[in-house]
Design a protein around this motif. Sequence first.
Motif, PDB file in Angstrom:
ATOM      1  N   LYS A 134      -4.618   4.391  -4.551  1.00 55.61           N
ATOM      2  CA  LYS A 134      -4.514   4.092  -3.129  1.00 55.61           C
ATOM      3  C   LYS A 134      -5.924   3.892  -2.568  1.00 55.61           C
ATOM      4  N   SER A 135      -6.025   3.091  -1.523  1.00 53.23           N
ATOM      5  CA  SER A 135      -7.314   2.884  -0.874  1.00 53.23           C
ATOM      6  C   SER A 135      -7.086   2.557   0.587  1.00 53.23           C
ATOM      7  N   ASP A 136      -7.643   3.409   1.470  1.00 52.89           N
ATOM      8  CA  ASP A 136      -7.534   3.182   2.913  1.00 52.89           C
ATOM      9  C   ASP A 136      -6.090   2.993   3.357  1.00 52.89           C
ATOM     10  N   GLY A 137      -5.180   3.733   2.718  1.00 53.68           N
ATOM     11  CA  GLY A 137      -3.787   3.662   3.110  1.00 53.68           C
ATOM     12  C   GLY A 137      -3.051   2.435   2.614  1.00 53.68           C
ATOM     13  N   THR A 138      -3.735   1.571   1.868  1.00 54.28           N
ATOM     14  CA  THR A 138      -3.122   0.344   1.369  1.00 54.28           C
ATOM     15  C   THR A 138      -2.834   0.479  -0.120  1.00 54.28           C
ATOM     16  N   PHE A 139      -1.637   0.164  -0.509  1.00 52.66           N
ATOM     17  CA  PHE A 139      -1.296   0.232  -1.927  1.00 52.66           C
ATOM     18  C   PHE A 139      -1.957  -0.922  -2.672  1.00 52.66           C
ATOM     19  N   LEU A 140      -2.579  -0.595  -3.773  1.00 51.45           N
ATOM     20  CA  LEU A 140      -3.231  -1.583  -4.618  1.00 51.45           C
ATOM     21  C   LEU A 140      -2.449  -1.738  -5.910  1.00 51.45           C
ATOM     22  N   PRO A 141      -2.671  -2.813  -6.658  1.00 53.89           N
ATOM     23  CA  PRO A 141      -1.999  -2.953  -7.958  1.00 53.89           C
ATOM     24  C   PRO A 141      -2.269  -1.734  -8.837  1.00 53.89           C
ATOM     25  N   VAL A 142      -1.252  -1.281  -9.530  1.00 53.96           N
ATOM     26  CA  VAL A 142      -1.358  -0.083 -10.354  1.00 53.96           C
ATOM     27  C   VAL A 142      -2.044  -0.406 -11.670  1.00 53.96           C
ATOM     28  N   SER A 143      -3.002   0.422 -12.064  1.00 53.74           N
ATOM     29  CA  SER A 143      -3.635   0.261 -13.368  1.00 53.74           C
ATOM     30  C   SER A 143      -2.970   1.202 -14.358  1.00 53.74           C
ATOM     31  N   LYS A 144      -3.275   1.044 -15.625  1.00 48.81           N
ATOM     32  CA  LYS A 144      -2.702   1.919 -16.645  1.00 48.81           C
ATOM     33  C   LYS A 144      -3.442   3.240 -16.738  1.00 48.81           C
ATOM     34  N   GLN A 145      -4.459   3.435 -15.896  1.00 50.95           N
ATOM     35  CA  GLN A 145      -5.163   4.708 -15.853  1.00 50.95           C
ATOM     36  C   GLN A 145      -5.702   5.118 -17.222  1.00 50.95           C
ATOM     37  N   GLY A 146      -6.139   4.139 -18.010  1.00 48.00           N
ATOM     38  CA  GLY A 146      -6.702   4.432 -19.320  1.00 48.00           C
ATOM     39  C   GLY A 146      -5.690   4.565 -20.431  1.00 48.00           C
ATOM     40  N   PHE A 147      -4.399   4.405 -20.133  1.00 49.12           N
ATOM     41  CA  PHE A 147      -3.350   4.477 -21.149  1.00 49.12           C
ATOM     42  C   PHE A 147      -3.064   3.077 -21.680  1.00 49.12           C
ATOM     43  N   LYS A 148      -2.592   3.014 -22.928  1.00 47.91           N
ATOM     44  CA  LYS A 148      -2.215   1.725 -23.494  1.00 47.91           C
ATOM     45  C   LYS A 148      -0.989   1.170 -22.783  1.00 47.91           C
ATOM     46  N   ASN A 149       0.019   2.021 -22.606  1.00 50.18           N
ATOM     47  CA  ASN A 149       1.225   1.663 -21.863  1.00 50.18           C
ATOM     48  C   ASN A 149       1.690   2.895 -21.104  1.00 50.18           C
ATOM     49  N   LEU A 150       2.125   2.692 -19.867  1.00 52.47           N
ATOM     50  CA  LEU A 150       2.465   3.813 -18.999  1.00 52.47           C
ATOM     51  C   LEU A 150       3.731   3.508 -18.212  1.00 52.47           C
ATOM     52  N   ILE A 151       4.676   4.455 -18.232  1.00 49.16           N
ATOM     53  CA  ILE A 151       5.889   4.371 -17.416  1.00 49.16           C
ATOM     54  C   ILE A 151       5.994   5.658 -16.615  1.00 49.16           C
ATOM     55  N   GLN A 152       6.129   5.519 -15.299  1.00 50.17           N
ATOM     56  CA  GLN A 152       6.284   6.685 -14.424  1.00 50.17           C
ATOM     57  C   GLN A 152       7.583   6.546 -13.645  1.00 50.17           C
ATOM     58  N   ILE A 153       8.450   7.547 -13.765  1.00 46.78           N
ATOM     59  CA  ILE A 153       9.748   7.562 -13.096  1.00 46.78           C
ATOM     60  C   ILE A 153       9.782   8.799 -12.218  1.00 46.78           C
ATOM     61  N   ALA A 154       9.747   8.609 -10.896  1.00 51.64           N
ATOM     62  CA  ALA A 154       9.713   9.719  -9.953  1.00 51.64           C
ATOM     63  C   ALA A 154      11.014   9.773  -9.161  1.00 51.64           C
ATOM     64  N   SER A 155      11.413  10.973  -8.788  1.00 49.21           N
ATOM     65  CA  SER A 155      12.726  11.181  -8.182  1.00 49.21           C
ATOM     66  C   SER A 155      12.833  10.711  -6.740  1.00 49.21           C
ATOM     67  N   CYS A 156      11.702  10.548  -6.058  1.00 54.95           N
ATOM     68  CA  CYS A 156      11.752  10.163  -4.647  1.00 54.95           C
ATOM     69  C   CYS A 156      10.406   9.586  -4.223  1.00 54.95           C
ATOM     70  N   LEU A 157      10.364   9.052  -3.014  1.00 53.96           N
ATOM     71  CA  LEU A 157       9.117   8.543  -2.457  1.00 53.96           C
ATOM     72  C   LEU A 157       8.215   9.700  -2.032  1.00 53.96           C
ATOM     73  N   ASP A 158       6.942   9.400  -1.770  1.00 56.45           N
ATOM     74  CA  ASP A 158       6.013  10.471  -1.424  1.00 56.45           C
ATOM     75  C   ASP A 158       6.272  11.074  -0.048  1.00 56.45           C
ATOM     76  N   SER A 159       7.177  10.484   0.713  1.00 52.76           N
ATOM     77  CA  SER A 159       7.532  11.002   2.029  1.00 52.76           C
ATOM     78  C   SER A 159       8.902  11.689   2.032  1.00 52.76           C
ATOM     79  N   GLN A 160       9.510  11.844   0.846  1.00 52.00           N
ATOM     80  CA  GLN A 160      10.874  12.356   0.771  1.00 52.00           C
ATOM     81  C   GLN A 160      10.956  13.656  -0.035  1.00 52.00           C
ATOM     82  N   ASN A 161      12.120  14.306   0.105  1.00 51.08           N
ATOM     83  CA  ASN A 161      12.418  15.488  -0.695  1.00 51.08           C
ATOM     84  C   ASN A 161      13.319  15.106  -1.855  1.00 51.08           C
ATOM     85  N   SER A 162      13.196  15.845  -2.945  1.00 51.39           N
ATOM     86  CA  SER A 162      14.055  15.659  -4.104  1.00 51.39           C
ATOM     87  C   SER A 162      15.136  16.728  -4.050  1.00 51.39           C
ATOM     88  N   LEU A 163      16.388  16.322  -4.061  1.00 48.26           N
ATOM     89  CA  LEU A 163      17.491  17.240  -3.837  1.00 48.26           C
ATOM     90  C   LEU A 163      17.792  18.092  -5.070  1.00 48.26           C
TER      91      LEU A 163
END
Length: 234
Positions: A134-163
Motif C-alpha cells: 500500500k502507498s498513501d492509501g492507494t492500492f498498488l499492483p501486488v508483488s510476489k514479495q520475494g516468493f517464486k509464486n504466492l497465493i493468499q486467501i483471506a476470509s474477509c476485507l481489512d475493514s470486516q470481521n470474520s464470522l
Amino acid sequence: MANIAILVGNTDYQTLPTLGCCCEDVFAIQQLLEATKKFDSIEVILDKDSFQLKERIRATIDANNSIQEIFFYFTGHGYQRESDFYFCSTNFDAKRPNETGLSNSELHKLLRIGEADLVVKVIDACSSGTNLIKSDGTFLPVSKQGFKNLIQIASCLDSQNSLTGNPISLFTDKFRTAALRKSEGAVYYTDIIDTLRDEFLDNNDQTPHFVSQGTGREQFVDDARRLDELRTKL
C-alpha cells in the motif's frame, strides 16, 4: 522436494475474547490436507505466544532443505495497523503488536527462508484481507514479495470481521467445501478461489480477499478422488 503445511490456531487469549471454534478449525484443515496425501509434514501450532509461534515456524522451515510448497493456515484474532496485518498470538497487546504478534511482513521473512516454489496462505481472521503493498492509501499492483509464486486467501476485507461458527468458523467451513467440490481430475487453487467467490457473492458482511501471483496451474491436490473418503464422511 517436500510439501509442508503449518497450521496455526489460537483459542485462548490472555486479554482478547476466547474463540471457541479455532481449535476445531485447525483440525478440519489438518484432516483435509491429510486426505490429499500430498504433504510430507503438517505442523500444528495451537495457543502459543508470539515467541513460541515464531520459533515453531522457524524450526519447521529449517527442518526441510528443499521445499516445493509451503501451505500456511491461521485461525484466530487479526489486527490491522496502518499498512500491516498482525496475526494475534495468545499474548497479543495492541500497544506492542510487533513483539506480541506476528506481522504479515515478518511472516513473509520467515517463509522466504524456505525458498519454496509456491507459498499458499489461508487466513481466517478479522481484517485479514489486506493487499501486500500500500502507498498513501492507494492500492498498488501486488508483488510476489520475494516468493517464486504466492497465493493468499483471506476470509474477509481489512475493514470486516470474520464470522465464527459452531463447530468451525464460516470461512473455514466454506474453504473445506470448496476444496471438496470437484469429484474428478485435479483440484487447482483457482478452483477453490472461484467457488469461494460464489459462496460469498451475496454476503455483504464478509467478503473474502484473494491475491494470486502464479501460473494458475498450482494444484491443491492432483486427483480429487483422493478426497472421496473425507467427502463421504462429511
